[in-house]
Design an enzyme around this catalytic site. Sequence first.
Site, PDB file in Angstrom:
ATOM      1  N   LYS A  69      -5.248 -11.403   4.053  1.00  0.00           N
ATOM      2  CA  LYS A  69      -5.454 -10.068   3.546  1.00  0.00           C
ATOM      3  C   LYS A  69      -4.966  -9.946   1.909  1.00  0.00           C
ATOM      4  CE  LYS A  69      -2.502  -5.960   4.281  1.00  0.00           C
ATOM      5  NZ  LYS A  69      -1.141  -5.466   5.016  1.00  0.00           N
ATOM      6  N   SER A  75       3.741  -0.089  -1.593  1.00  0.00           N
ATOM      7  CA  SER A  75       2.637  -0.632  -1.779  1.00  0.00           C
ATOM      8  C   SER A  75       1.838  -0.830  -3.076  1.00  0.00           C
ATOM      9  CB  SER A  75       1.517   0.076  -0.871  1.00  0.00           C
ATOM     10  OG  SER A  75       0.007  -0.234  -0.953  1.00  0.00           O
ATOM     11  N   ALA A  76       1.135  -1.810  -3.379  1.00  0.00           N
ATOM     12  CA  ALA A  76       0.399  -1.772  -4.514  1.00  0.00           C
ATOM     13  C   ALA A  76      -0.900  -0.749  -4.883  1.00  0.00           C
ATOM     14  CB  ALA A  76      -0.298  -3.458  -4.699  1.00  0.00           C
ATOM     15  N   ASP A  77      -1.082  -0.505  -3.590  1.00  0.00           N
ATOM     16  CA  ASP A  77      -2.180   0.735  -3.751  1.00  0.00           C
ATOM     17  C   ASP A  77      -1.749   1.755  -4.476  1.00  0.00           C
ATOM     18  OD1 ASP A  77      -3.367  -0.733  -1.214  1.00  0.00           O
ATOM     19  OD2 ASP A  77      -2.822   0.751   0.130  1.00  0.00           O
ATOM     20  N   GLU A 120     -13.400  -0.676   2.789  1.00  0.00           N
ATOM     21  CA  GLU A 120     -12.528  -1.954   2.553  1.00  0.00           C
ATOM     22  C   GLU A 120     -12.793  -2.748   4.085  1.00  0.00           C
ATOM     23  OE1 GLU A 120      -9.147  -1.829   4.916  1.00  0.00           O
ATOM     24  OE2 GLU A 120      -8.653  -0.035   4.637  1.00  0.00           O
ATOM     25  N   ASP A 167       9.985  -2.130  -0.804  1.00  0.00           N
ATOM     26  CA  ASP A 167       8.645  -2.385  -0.477  1.00  0.00           C
ATOM     27  C   ASP A 167       7.735  -1.090  -1.037  1.00  0.00           C
ATOM     28  OD1 ASP A 167       5.997  -2.990   0.918  1.00  0.00           O
ATOM     29  OD2 ASP A 167       6.977  -3.724   2.556  1.00  0.00           O
ATOM     30  N   VAL A 189      -6.587  -1.640   0.181  1.00  0.00           N
ATOM     31  CA  VAL A 189      -6.945  -0.332  -0.467  1.00  0.00           C
ATOM     32  C   VAL A 189      -7.017  -0.793  -2.019  1.00  0.00           C
ATOM     33  CG1 VAL A 189      -6.347   1.790  -1.430  1.00  0.00           C
ATOM     34  CG2 VAL A 189      -6.286   1.325   1.152  1.00  0.00           C
ATOM     35  N   LYS A 214      -0.646   6.200   5.518  1.00  0.00           N
ATOM     36  CA  LYS A 214      -0.110   5.756   6.937  1.00  0.00           C
ATOM     37  C   LYS A 214       1.252   6.433   7.312  1.00  0.00           C
ATOM     38  CE  LYS A 214      -2.912   1.462   6.991  1.00  0.00           C
ATOM     39  NZ  LYS A 214      -3.405   1.554   5.508  1.00  0.00           N
TER      40      LYS A 214
END
Length: 308
Positions: free
Chosen positions: A87, A141-143, A26, A139, A107, A160
Amino acid sequence: MFHDLLEFNEEVLDAINDKNPIVALESTIISHGMPYPDNLTTAIEVENIIRRQGAIPATIAMHQGKIRVGLTQEVMEHLALQKEVIKASRRDISFVLSRKVTASTTVAATMFCAHMAKLPLFVTGGIGGVHQDVTMSFDISADLIELSNTPVTVVCSGAKSILDLPKTLEVLETFGVPVIGYATDEFPAFYSRSSGIPVPQRLNSAEEVANLMSIQQKLNMKNGIVVANPIPVSAELSDEEISPYIKQAHDEAKHMSGKSLTPFLLKRIAELTAGKSLEANIELIKNNAFLGAEIAIAYQKKLFSKKT
């Protein structure tokens, strides 16, 4: 044949034609994950680690209306230095390409682009996940969504540690994403080797991971795989050491949300730890690159042996 929006550099194109192992990388770590010059020197060193192991690195970004698979030094420097770099997650890809602006890939976006380029393996520092105030912000993540529907294996040091790790693992379980502890029985916590949370499965060699990837491919499964590789012992920050700084950074970011939140938290934690967390971040991504190259080589051997 590849999509006309993909543009490969010569090194990656040669590797594809010669059927050599390739590791996708990435680019958000360059534009938003680390300060200059650490971002650029780390990106270059990660690529060189992969080359020394016998694989080819393919750092992915979007530039001038194309998805670049393998970056020139000029594009890497642009990502490292320019403040206007976007981003981009999956939802941003079409917009970025239509506007012909420069964007680094998260990601989720890197997985999408790697799959378009027929690259089955991707290395990063840590995946995104469920944020700690999810009940208020929602919230997530789209990951995690991308891992549920894109067949790319992601080598990382867990999620993380600024995130809610138990909830992140619950979402991955719900989405049917295998989470593999690499030579560990606990899910790594990014800066720390252990989170106290057991992993569902453990594998101990690159060959075992390559075999898992091969079986998933034979089954035509559409989801990805998380290979959670702990940070090296020499580089880790204990949970007791890092947790107060994570809490302080979260307290300072109470009114922040969206794409800016994670970069702010990582930057603030680096400041609070006097650079120790940045050093840990650099070492874990290098370690993941080493393992990713080993897995890519083992997987390519497996593919080649099936066809001979």
